[in-house]
Design a protein around this motif. Structure first.
Motif, PDB file in Angstrom:
ATOM      1  N   ASP A 121     147.220  -2.134   4.743  1.00  0.00           N
ATOM      2  CA  ASP A 121     146.136  -1.144   4.712  1.00  0.00           C
ATOM      3  C   ASP A 121     145.426  -1.056   6.070  1.00  0.00           C
ATOM      4  O   ASP A 121     144.953   0.003   6.482  1.00  0.00           O
ATOM      5  CB  ASP A 121     145.084  -1.527   3.656  1.00  0.00           C
ATOM      6  CG  ASP A 121     145.650  -1.501   2.243  1.00  0.00           C
ATOM      7  OD1 ASP A 121     146.661  -0.832   2.017  1.00  0.00           O
ATOM      8  OD2 ASP A 121     145.050  -2.174   1.380  1.00  0.00           O
ATOM      9  N   MET A 122     145.359  -2.219   6.727  1.00  0.00           N
ATOM     10  CA  MET A 122     144.705  -2.272   8.042  1.00  0.00           C
ATOM     11  C   MET A 122     145.502  -1.413   9.035  1.00  0.00           C
ATOM     12  O   MET A 122     144.942  -0.657   9.820  1.00  0.00           O
ATOM     13  CB  MET A 122     144.693  -3.742   8.480  1.00  0.00           C
ATOM     14  CG  MET A 122     143.620  -4.118   9.434  1.00  0.00           C
ATOM     15  SD  MET A 122     143.422  -5.928   9.543  1.00  0.00           S
ATOM     16  CE  MET A 122     145.017  -6.513  10.011  1.00  0.00           C
ATOM     17  N   VAL A 123     146.825  -1.522   8.948  1.00  0.00           N
ATOM     18  CA  VAL A 123     147.697  -0.746   9.832  1.00  0.00           C
ATOM     19  C   VAL A 123     147.556   0.748   9.512  1.00  0.00           C
ATOM     20  O   VAL A 123     147.477   1.593  10.407  1.00  0.00           O
ATOM     21  CB  VAL A 123     149.174  -1.207   9.661  1.00  0.00           C
ATOM     22  CG1 VAL A 123     150.128  -0.311  10.442  1.00  0.00           C
ATOM     23  CG2 VAL A 123     149.311  -2.665  10.089  1.00  0.00           C
ATOM     24  N   LYS A 124     147.475   1.053   8.198  1.00  0.00           N
ATOM     25  CA  LYS A 124     147.338   2.450   7.774  1.00  0.00           C
ATOM     26  C   LYS A 124     146.017   3.041   8.300  1.00  0.00           C
ATOM     27  O   LYS A 124     145.975   4.155   8.816  1.00  0.00           O
ATOM     28  CB  LYS A 124     147.355   2.511   6.231  1.00  0.00           C
ATOM     29  CG  LYS A 124     147.900   3.811   5.706  1.00  0.00           C
ATOM     30  CD  LYS A 124     147.734   3.975   4.212  1.00  0.00           C
ATOM     31  CE  LYS A 124     148.423   2.941   3.348  1.00  0.00           C
ATOM     32  NZ  LYS A 124     147.987   3.013   1.941  1.00  0.00           N
ATOM     33  N   PHE A 125     144.955   2.256   8.192  1.00  0.00           N
ATOM     34  CA  PHE A 125     143.642   2.710   8.673  1.00  0.00           C
ATOM     35  C   PHE A 125     143.698   3.002  10.174  1.00  0.00           C
ATOM     36  O   PHE A 125     143.178   4.013  10.649  1.00  0.00           O
ATOM     37  CB  PHE A 125     142.586   1.639   8.358  1.00  0.00           C
ATOM     38  CG  PHE A 125     141.230   1.912   8.932  1.00  0.00           C
ATOM     39  CD1 PHE A 125     140.478   3.010   8.538  1.00  0.00           C
ATOM     40  CD2 PHE A 125     140.678   1.072   9.895  1.00  0.00           C
ATOM     41  CE1 PHE A 125     139.220   3.271   9.074  1.00  0.00           C
ATOM     42  CE2 PHE A 125     139.424   1.316  10.442  1.00  0.00           C
ATOM     43  CZ  PHE A 125     138.699   2.421  10.024  1.00  0.00           C
TER      44      PHE A 125
ATOM     45  N   CYS B 162     143.063   6.708  12.023  1.00  0.00           N
ATOM     46  CA  CYS B 162     142.022   6.905  13.045  1.00  0.00           C
ATOM     47  C   CYS B 162     142.624   7.193  14.416  1.00  0.00           C
ATOM     48  O   CYS B 162     141.878   7.418  15.385  1.00  0.00           O
ATOM     49  CB  CYS B 162     141.131   5.667  13.137  1.00  0.00           C
ATOM     50  SG  CYS B 162     140.203   5.357  11.633  1.00  0.00           S
ATOM     51  N   GLY B 163     143.942   7.158  14.529  1.00  0.00           N
ATOM     52  CA  GLY B 163     144.585   7.459  15.814  1.00  0.00           C
ATOM     53  C   GLY B 163     144.198   6.489  16.918  1.00  0.00           C
ATOM     54  O   GLY B 163     144.095   6.864  18.086  1.00  0.00           O
TER      55      GLY B 163
ATOM     56  N   ASN C 264     145.926  -2.382  21.228  1.00  0.00           N
ATOM     57  CA  ASN C 264     146.810  -2.951  20.192  1.00  0.00           C
ATOM     58  C   ASN C 264     146.314  -4.271  19.611  1.00  0.00           C
ATOM     59  O   ASN C 264     147.054  -5.249  19.541  1.00  0.00           O
ATOM     60  CB  ASN C 264     148.221  -3.194  20.757  1.00  0.00           C
ATOM     61  CG  ASN C 264     148.894  -1.896  21.077  1.00  0.00           C
ATOM     62  OD1 ASN C 264     148.899  -0.978  20.252  1.00  0.00           O
ATOM     63  ND2 ASN C 264     149.417  -1.795  22.277  1.00  0.00           N
ATOM     64  N   LYS C 265     145.077  -4.285  19.215  1.00  0.00           N
ATOM     65  CA  LYS C 265     144.500  -5.546  18.729  1.00  0.00           C
ATOM     66  C   LYS C 265     143.949  -5.420  17.310  1.00  0.00           C
ATOM     67  O   LYS C 265     143.406  -4.381  16.925  1.00  0.00           O
ATOM     68  CB  LYS C 265     143.352  -5.995  19.656  1.00  0.00           C
ATOM     69  CG  LYS C 265     143.776  -6.281  21.095  1.00  0.00           C
ATOM     70  CD  LYS C 265     144.636  -7.526  21.190  1.00  0.00           C
ATOM     71  CE  LYS C 265     144.875  -8.003  22.600  1.00  0.00           C
ATOM     72  NZ  LYS C 265     145.824  -7.204  23.364  1.00  0.00           N
TER      73      LYS C 265
ATOM     74  N   THR D 276     136.495  11.639  12.914  1.00  0.00           N
ATOM     75  CA  THR D 276     135.626  11.565  14.103  1.00  0.00           C
ATOM     76  C   THR D 276     136.139  10.467  15.039  1.00  0.00           C
ATOM     77  O   THR D 276     136.185  10.652  16.261  1.00  0.00           O
ATOM     78  CB  THR D 276     134.163  11.261  13.684  1.00  0.00           C
ATOM     79  OG1 THR D 276     133.750  12.259  12.769  1.00  0.00           O
ATOM     80  CG2 THR D 276     133.231  11.241  14.876  1.00  0.00           C
ATOM     81  N   ILE D 277     136.547   9.363  14.446  1.00  0.00           N
ATOM     82  CA  ILE D 277     137.083   8.277  15.286  1.00  0.00           C
ATOM     83  C   ILE D 277     138.334   8.769  16.020  1.00  0.00           C
ATOM     84  O   ILE D 277     138.509   8.530  17.214  1.00  0.00           O
ATOM     85  CB  ILE D 277     137.397   7.023  14.432  1.00  0.00           C
ATOM     86  CG1 ILE D 277     136.116   6.517  13.747  1.00  0.00           C
ATOM     87  CG2 ILE D 277     138.013   5.930  15.303  1.00  0.00           C
ATOM     88  CD1 ILE D 277     136.286   5.270  12.893  1.00  0.00           C
ATOM     89  N   ARG D 278     139.169   9.524  15.307  1.00  0.00           N
ATOM     90  CA  ARG D 278     140.384  10.065  15.933  1.00  0.00           C
ATOM     91  C   ARG D 278     140.023  10.956  17.136  1.00  0.00           C
ATOM     92  O   ARG D 278     140.612  10.830  18.216  1.00  0.00           O
ATOM     93  CB  ARG D 278     141.184  10.873  14.902  1.00  0.00           C
ATOM     94  CG  ARG D 278     142.386  11.600  15.477  1.00  0.00           C
ATOM     95  CD  ARG D 278     143.099  12.409  14.426  1.00  0.00           C
ATOM     96  NE  ARG D 278     143.857  11.551  13.536  1.00  0.00           N
ATOM     97  CZ  ARG D 278     145.050  11.045  13.828  1.00  0.00           C
ATOM     98  NH1 ARG D 278     145.634  11.325  14.985  1.00  0.00           N
ATOM     99  NH2 ARG D 278     145.685  10.270  12.988  1.00  0.00           N
TER     100      ARG D 278
END
Ligand code: FNR
Length: 341
Positions: free
Chosen positions: A227-231, A235-236, A13-14, A201-203
Protein backbone atom coordinates in the motif's frame (compact mmCIF):
# COMPACT_ATOMS: atom_id res chain seq x y z
CA UNK A 1 29.37 27.31 -3.08
CA UNK A 2 28.88 25.04 -0.11
CA UNK A 3 29.99 21.43 -0.48
CA UNK A 4 28.07 18.58 1.05
CA UNK A 5 30.13 15.55 1.90
CA UNK A 6 29.92 12.59 -0.43
CA UNK A 7 28.00 10.75 2.25
CA UNK A 8 25.31 13.44 2.29
CA UNK A 9 21.83 12.02 2.66
CA UNK A 10 19.74 11.77 -0.51
CA UNK A 11 15.95 11.97 -0.33
CA UNK A 12 15.29 10.24 -3.63
CA UNK A 13 13.56 6.81 -3.62
CA UNK A 14 13.24 6.57 0.13
CA UNK A 15 10.82 5.06 2.62
CA UNK A 16 10.79 7.30 5.64
CA UNK A 17 9.54 7.17 9.21
CA UNK A 18 7.61 10.42 9.69
CA UNK A 19 8.25 12.78 12.60
CA UNK A 20 5.94 11.92 15.49
CA UNK A 21 5.97 13.55 18.91
CA UNK A 22 6.81 10.99 21.61
CA UNK A 23 6.77 8.15 19.07
CA UNK A 24 9.90 8.98 17.09
CA UNK A 25 12.43 8.39 19.86
CA UNK A 26 15.52 6.20 19.41
CA UNK A 27 13.99 2.70 19.90
CA UNK A 28 11.22 3.31 17.34
CA UNK A 29 13.65 4.85 14.87
CA UNK A 30 15.98 1.85 15.16
CA UNK A 31 13.10 -0.56 14.76
CA UNK A 32 11.91 1.25 11.62
CA UNK A 33 15.43 1.04 10.16
CA UNK A 34 15.67 -2.64 11.02
CA UNK A 35 12.38 -3.27 9.22
CA UNK A 36 13.55 -1.46 6.11
CA UNK A 37 12.97 2.28 6.46
CA UNK A 38 15.72 4.23 4.70
CA UNK A 39 15.50 7.45 6.71
CA UNK A 40 14.02 8.16 10.14
CA UNK A 41 12.84 11.55 11.38
CA UNK A 42 12.92 12.38 15.08
CA UNK A 43 9.89 13.65 16.91
CA UNK A 44 9.53 17.42 16.66
CA UNK A 45 11.87 19.05 19.16
CA UNK A 46 11.34 22.68 20.02
CA UNK A 47 14.49 24.77 19.50
CA UNK A 48 14.73 26.08 23.05
CA UNK A 49 14.59 22.51 24.43
CA UNK A 50 17.90 21.88 22.70
CA UNK A 51 19.25 25.24 23.77
CA UNK A 52 18.79 24.35 27.40
CA UNK A 53 20.38 20.95 27.04
CA UNK A 54 23.91 19.65 27.30
CA UNK A 55 25.59 17.13 24.97
CA UNK A 56 27.00 14.04 26.64
CA UNK A 57 28.64 10.95 25.20
CA UNK A 58 27.13 8.04 27.09
CA UNK A 59 29.85 5.36 27.14
CA UNK A 60 27.63 2.85 28.90
CA UNK A 61 24.88 2.88 26.27
CA UNK A 62 27.10 3.86 23.36
CA UNK A 63 24.86 6.84 22.62
CA UNK A 64 25.13 10.59 22.28
CA UNK A 65 22.63 12.23 24.61
CA UNK A 66 21.30 15.77 24.80
CA UNK A 67 20.18 16.10 28.39
CA UNK A 68 17.87 18.74 29.82
CA UNK A 69 19.97 20.96 32.08
CA UNK A 70 17.22 21.41 34.62
CA UNK A 71 16.06 17.83 35.21
CA UNK A 72 18.51 15.58 33.37
CA UNK A 73 15.87 13.99 31.14
CA UNK A 74 16.83 12.96 27.63
CA UNK A 75 15.87 15.59 25.05
CA UNK A 76 17.42 13.66 22.16
CA UNK A 77 19.39 10.41 22.08
CA UNK A 78 21.14 8.97 19.05
CA UNK A 79 23.61 6.16 18.36
CA UNK A 80 25.88 4.89 15.57
CA UNK A 81 23.24 2.43 14.31
CA UNK A 82 21.21 5.31 12.90
CA UNK A 83 24.18 7.33 11.69
CA UNK A 84 23.67 8.64 8.19
CA UNK A 85 19.93 8.09 8.40
CA UNK A 86 18.52 10.29 11.12
CA UNK A 87 16.95 13.69 10.52
CA UNK A 88 16.03 15.88 13.48
CA UNK A 89 12.84 17.84 13.11
CA UNK A 90 12.86 21.26 14.75
CA UNK A 91 9.96 23.38 15.86
CA UNK A 92 11.09 26.97 15.52
CA UNK A 93 9.97 30.46 14.62
CA UNK A 94 13.35 32.09 14.65
CA UNK A 95 16.28 31.78 12.20
CA UNK A 96 18.99 32.54 14.76
CA UNK A 97 17.68 30.10 17.34
CA UNK A 98 17.28 27.42 14.70
CA UNK A 99 20.85 27.99 13.56
CA UNK A 100 22.21 27.75 17.09
CA UNK A 101 20.54 24.36 17.49
CA UNK A 102 21.64 23.21 14.06
CA UNK A 103 25.26 24.10 14.86
CA UNK A 104 24.99 22.26 18.15
CA UNK A 105 23.78 19.00 16.62
CA UNK A 106 25.05 18.98 13.05
CA UNK A 107 27.83 16.49 13.69
CA UNK A 108 25.49 14.02 15.36
CA UNK A 109 22.69 13.92 12.78
CA UNK A 110 22.32 13.68 9.00
CA UNK A 111 19.72 16.32 8.33
CA UNK A 112 17.58 19.03 9.86
CA UNK A 113 13.90 19.41 9.05
CA UNK A 114 11.77 22.41 9.89
CA UNK A 115 8.21 21.67 10.93
CA UNK A 116 5.87 23.91 8.92
CA UNK A 117 2.77 21.78 9.19
CA UNK A 118 1.85 21.37 12.84
CA UNK A 119 -1.69 22.73 13.37
CA UNK A 120 -1.62 22.56 17.19
CA UNK A 121 -2.45 25.66 19.16
CA UNK A 122 0.91 25.52 20.99
CA UNK A 123 2.81 25.71 17.69
CA UNK A 124 0.59 28.30 16.03
CA UNK A 125 0.73 30.65 19.03
CA UNK A 126 4.50 30.42 19.04
CA UNK A 127 4.67 31.23 15.31
CA UNK A 128 5.89 27.69 14.59
CA UNK A 129 4.55 24.77 12.55
CA UNK A 130 1.73 25.65 10.15
CA UNK A 131 1.99 29.33 11.19
CA UNK A 132 5.08 29.51 8.98
CA UNK A 133 3.04 28.62 5.89
CA UNK A 134 1.28 31.96 6.13
CA UNK A 135 4.58 33.78 6.75
CA UNK A 136 6.63 32.61 3.78
CA UNK A 137 9.27 35.31 4.21
CA UNK A 138 10.03 34.14 7.72
CA UNK A 139 9.91 30.50 6.65
CA UNK A 140 12.38 31.21 3.87
CA UNK A 141 14.67 33.13 6.22
CA UNK A 142 14.83 30.17 8.58
CA UNK A 143 15.59 27.71 5.78
CA UNK A 144 18.09 30.00 4.06
CA UNK A 145 19.96 30.68 7.29
CA UNK A 146 20.34 26.96 7.87
CA UNK A 147 21.19 26.06 4.28
CA UNK A 148 23.90 28.73 4.17
CA UNK A 149 25.52 27.89 7.45
CA UNK A 150 25.40 24.17 8.08
CA UNK A 151 26.96 21.23 6.31
CA UNK A 152 24.08 18.77 6.36
CA UNK A 153 20.91 18.79 4.26
CA UNK A 154 17.96 20.91 5.31
CA UNK A 155 14.37 19.90 4.55
CA UNK A 156 10.93 21.09 5.58
CA UNK A 157 7.56 19.47 6.08
CA UNK A 158 4.40 21.33 5.13
CA UNK A 159 0.66 20.85 4.74
CA UNK A 160 -1.27 22.13 1.72
CA UNK A 161 -3.54 25.12 1.19
CA UNK A 162 -7.13 24.73 0.02
CA UNK A 163 -6.14 26.40 -3.24
CA UNK A 164 -3.64 24.51 -5.33
CA UNK A 165 -2.03 27.62 -6.87
CA UNK A 166 -1.36 29.04 -3.41
CA UNK A 167 0.32 25.77 -2.50
CA UNK A 168 2.43 25.74 -5.67
CA UNK A 169 3.49 29.35 -5.10
CA UNK A 170 4.60 28.51 -1.58
CA UNK A 171 6.63 25.43 -2.51
CA UNK A 172 8.33 27.28 -5.38
CA UNK A 173 9.39 29.96 -2.89
CA UNK A 174 10.62 27.40 -0.38
CA UNK A 175 12.61 25.55 -3.04
CA UNK A 176 14.63 28.68 -3.81
CA UNK A 177 16.27 28.47 -0.39
CA UNK A 178 18.33 25.42 -1.36
CA UNK A 179 16.51 22.84 0.75
CA UNK A 180 17.22 19.26 -0.29
CA UNK A 181 13.64 17.93 -0.15
CA UNK A 182 10.16 18.85 0.96
CA UNK A 183 7.71 16.55 2.70
CA UNK A 184 4.06 17.26 1.98
CA UNK A 185 1.15 16.14 4.14
CA UNK A 186 -1.79 16.41 1.75
CA UNK A 187 -4.26 18.01 4.15
CA UNK A 188 -4.91 21.63 5.05
CA UNK A 189 -4.24 23.07 8.50
CA UNK A 190 -7.93 22.65 9.35
CA UNK A 191 -8.31 19.11 8.04
CA UNK A 192 -8.10 16.06 10.30
CA UNK A 193 -6.97 12.48 9.60
CA UNK A 194 -10.46 11.38 8.54
CA UNK A 195 -10.40 13.82 5.60
CA UNK A 196 -9.17 12.53 2.27
CA UNK A 197 -5.50 13.19 1.62
CA UNK A 198 -4.99 15.43 -1.41
CA UNK A 199 -2.78 13.09 -3.37
CA UNK A 200 -3.36 15.04 -6.60
CA UNK A 201 -1.97 18.20 -5.01
CA UNK A 202 1.13 16.30 -3.95
CA UNK A 203 1.47 15.03 -7.52
CA UNK A 204 1.29 18.61 -8.89
CA UNK A 205 3.92 19.74 -6.39
CA UNK A 206 6.17 16.88 -7.42
CA UNK A 207 5.75 17.82 -11.10
CA UNK A 208 6.49 21.47 -10.33
CA UNK A 209 9.63 21.16 -8.21
CA UNK A 210 13.11 19.87 -9.04
CA UNK A 211 13.90 18.69 -5.52
CA UNK A 212 12.46 15.40 -4.23
CA UNK A 213 8.95 15.66 -2.83
CA UNK A 214 8.17 13.24 -0.03
CA UNK A 215 4.53 12.15 -0.07
CA UNK A 216 2.80 11.98 3.31
CA UNK A 217 -0.70 11.58 4.66
CA UNK A 218 -1.57 8.16 3.26
CA UNK A 219 -1.87 6.09 6.44
CA UNK A 220 -5.65 5.84 6.17
CA UNK A 221 -5.11 3.70 3.08
CA UNK A 222 -1.79 2.13 4.06
CA UNK A 223 -1.88 -1.23 5.79
CA UNK A 224 1.34 -2.73 4.50
CA UNK A 225 4.39 -2.23 2.30
CA UNK A 226 2.46 -2.74 -0.95
CA UNK A 227 0.00 0.00 0.00
CA UNK A 228 2.94 2.28 0.76
CA UNK A 229 4.27 1.72 -2.76
CA UNK A 230 0.79 2.32 -4.21
CA UNK A 231 0.46 5.60 -2.29
CA UNK A 232 3.83 6.71 -3.61
CA UNK A 233 2.65 6.04 -7.17
CA UNK A 234 -0.64 7.86 -6.64
CA UNK A 235 1.28 10.92 -5.49
CA UNK A 236 3.83 10.75 -8.33
CA UNK A 237 6.72 10.96 -5.87
CA UNK A 238 9.81 8.82 -5.45
CA UNK A 239 9.73 8.97 -1.66
CA UNK A 240 7.07 8.40 0.92
CA UNK A 241 6.84 9.17 4.63
CA UNK A 242 4.59 7.15 6.93
CA UNK A 243 3.34 8.13 10.39
CA UNK A 244 0.22 6.48 11.86
CA UNK A 245 0.53 3.07 10.24
CA UNK A 246 4.11 2.87 11.55
CA UNK A 247 3.02 4.08 14.97
CA UNK A 248 0.61 1.13 15.17
CA UNK A 249 2.83 -1.45 13.51
CA UNK A 250 6.29 -0.37 12.46
CA UNK A 251 6.81 -3.49 10.33
CA UNK A 252 4.94 -1.67 7.54
CA UNK A 253 8.46 -0.96 6.24
CA UNK A 254 9.13 -4.68 5.68
CA UNK A 255 8.99 -5.64 2.04
CA UNK A 256 8.62 -9.28 3.16
CA UNK A 257 5.36 -8.47 4.92
CA UNK A 258 3.97 -7.39 8.27
CA UNK A 259 4.93 -8.93 11.60
CA UNK A 260 2.36 -9.60 14.30
CA UNK A 261 1.73 -6.91 16.89
CA UNK A 262 3.24 -9.03 19.67
CA UNK A 263 6.37 -9.64 17.64
CA UNK A 264 6.76 -5.94 16.99
CA UNK A 265 6.22 -5.09 20.66
CA UNK A 266 8.88 -7.62 21.71
CA UNK A 267 11.40 -6.26 19.22
CA UNK A 268 10.53 -2.72 20.26
CA UNK A 269 10.93 -3.51 23.96
CA UNK A 270 14.34 -5.08 23.37
CA UNK A 271 15.50 -1.77 21.92
CA UNK A 272 13.97 0.12 24.85
CA UNK A 273 15.95 -2.09 27.23
CA UNK A 274 19.17 -1.78 25.25
CA UNK A 275 18.95 2.00 25.06
CA UNK A 276 17.43 2.53 28.51
CA UNK A 277 14.34 4.25 27.15
CA UNK A 278 12.21 5.96 29.78
CA UNK A 279 9.32 3.84 31.06
CA UNK A 280 6.79 6.58 30.31
CA UNK A 281 7.85 6.90 26.68
CA UNK A 282 7.97 3.13 26.28
CA UNK A 283 4.51 2.75 27.77
CA UNK A 284 3.06 5.45 25.52
CA UNK A 285 4.39 3.76 22.37
CA UNK A 286 3.24 0.28 23.38
CA UNK A 287 -0.20 1.69 24.22
CA UNK A 288 -0.42 2.98 20.65
CA UNK A 289 0.38 -0.47 19.32
CA UNK A 290 -2.13 -2.21 21.58
CA UNK A 291 -4.95 0.18 20.72
CA UNK A 292 -8.28 -1.42 21.72
CA UNK A 293 -6.47 -4.41 23.21
CA UNK A 294 -5.81 -2.19 26.23
CA UNK A 295 -9.30 -3.24 27.30
CA UNK A 296 -8.34 -6.94 27.57
CA UNK A 297 -7.12 -8.45 30.88
CA UNK A 298 -3.54 -8.36 29.59
CA UNK A 299 -4.04 -4.78 28.42
CA UNK A 300 -5.30 -3.79 31.86
CA UNK A 301 -2.29 -5.41 33.54
CA UNK A 302 -0.10 -3.47 31.14
CA UNK A 303 -1.78 -0.17 31.99
CA UNK A 304 -0.87 -0.67 35.64
CA UNK A 305 2.85 -0.99 34.90
CA UNK A 306 5.12 1.67 36.35
CA UNK A 307 8.57 0.39 35.40
CA UNK A 308 10.22 -0.89 32.26
CA UNK A 309 10.75 -4.25 33.92
CA UNK A 310 7.04 -4.58 34.68
CA UNK A 311 6.16 -3.76 31.07
CA UNK A 312 8.77 -6.22 29.80
CA UNK A 313 7.41 -8.91 32.10
CA UNK A 314 4.17 -9.02 30.11
CA UNK A 315 6.10 -9.97 26.98
CA UNK A 316 8.48 -12.40 28.72
CA UNK A 317 11.44 -10.04 28.76
CA UNK A 318 11.76 -9.18 32.44
CA UNK A 319 14.96 -11.25 32.96
CA UNK A 320 16.65 -9.57 30.02
CA UNK A 321 15.51 -6.17 31.28
CA UNK A 322 16.75 -6.76 34.86
CA UNK A 323 20.07 -8.13 33.68
CA UNK A 324 20.70 -5.15 31.38
CA UNK A 325 19.65 -2.61 33.99
CA UNK A 326 22.02 -4.15 36.55
CA UNK A 327 24.80 -4.12 34.01
CA UNK A 328 24.15 -0.47 33.18
CA UNK A 329 23.91 0.54 36.84
CA UNK A 330 27.19 -1.18 37.64
CA UNK A 331 28.79 0.77 34.83
CA UNK A 332 27.39 4.04 36.08
CA UNK A 333 24.32 4.79 33.95
CA UNK A 334 21.44 5.91 36.10
CA UNK A 335 18.41 6.42 33.90
CA UNK A 336 14.89 7.09 35.14
CA UNK A 337 13.44 3.78 36.30
CA UNK A 338 9.87 4.68 37.19
CA UNK A 339 7.07 6.65 35.63
CA UNK A 340 6.92 9.96 37.47
CA UNK A 341 3.50 10.95 38.80
C1 FNR B 1 2.25 13.39 14.10
N1 FNR B 1 2.61 14.29 13.09
C2 FNR B 1 3.70 15.11 13.26
N2 FNR B 1 4.15 15.89 12.22
C3 FNR B 1 5.28 16.60 12.34
O1 FNR B 1 5.68 17.27 11.39
N3 FNR B 1 5.97 16.60 13.52
C4 FNR B 1 5.58 15.87 14.60
O2 FNR B 1 6.26 15.87 15.63
C5 FNR B 1 4.39 15.12 14.49
N4 FNR B 1 3.90 14.38 15.54
C6 FNR B 1 2.91 13.46 15.35
C7 FNR B 1 2.59 12.56 16.36
C8 FNR B 1 1.66 11.56 16.14
C9 FNR B 1 1.34 10.58 17.22
C10 FNR B 1 0.99 11.49 14.88
C11 FNR B 1 -0.03 10.42 14.61
C12 FNR B 1 1.28 12.40 13.89
C13 FNR B 1 1.98 14.20 11.75
C14 FNR B 1 2.62 13.09 10.92
O3 FNR B 1 4.01 13.26 10.75
C15 FNR B 1 1.97 13.00 9.55
O4 FNR B 1 2.15 14.19 8.85
C16 FNR B 1 0.46 12.71 9.60
O5 FNR B 1 0.14 11.77 10.60
C17 FNR B 1 -0.03 12.19 8.26
O6 FNR B 1 0.68 11.03 7.86
P1 FNR B 1 0.07 9.56 8.01
O7 FNR B 1 -0.25 9.36 9.46
O8 FNR B 1 -1.17 9.54 7.18
O9 FNR B 1 1.12 8.63 7.52
Amino acid sequence: MKKYSEMSLSFENKFILAPMVRVGTLPMRLLALEYGADIVYSEELIDWKFLKSVRRENDVLGTVDYLDLTDGTVVFRTCPREKGKVVVQLGTSDPERALKVAKLIENDVSGIDINMGCPKEFSLKGGMGAALMSQPEKAKKILLTLVKNINIPVTCKIRVFENIDDTLNLVRELETTGIKAIAVHGRTKAERPQHLNRNETIRKISETLKIPVIANGGSREIENYRDMVKFREQCGCSSVMVARTAQYNCSVFREEGMKSMDNVIIEYLKKCIEYDNSPSNTKYCVQNMLKELQETPRGKRFLECQTLEQICNIWGLSDYCRQKQLEYQSRGNIGRREIMP
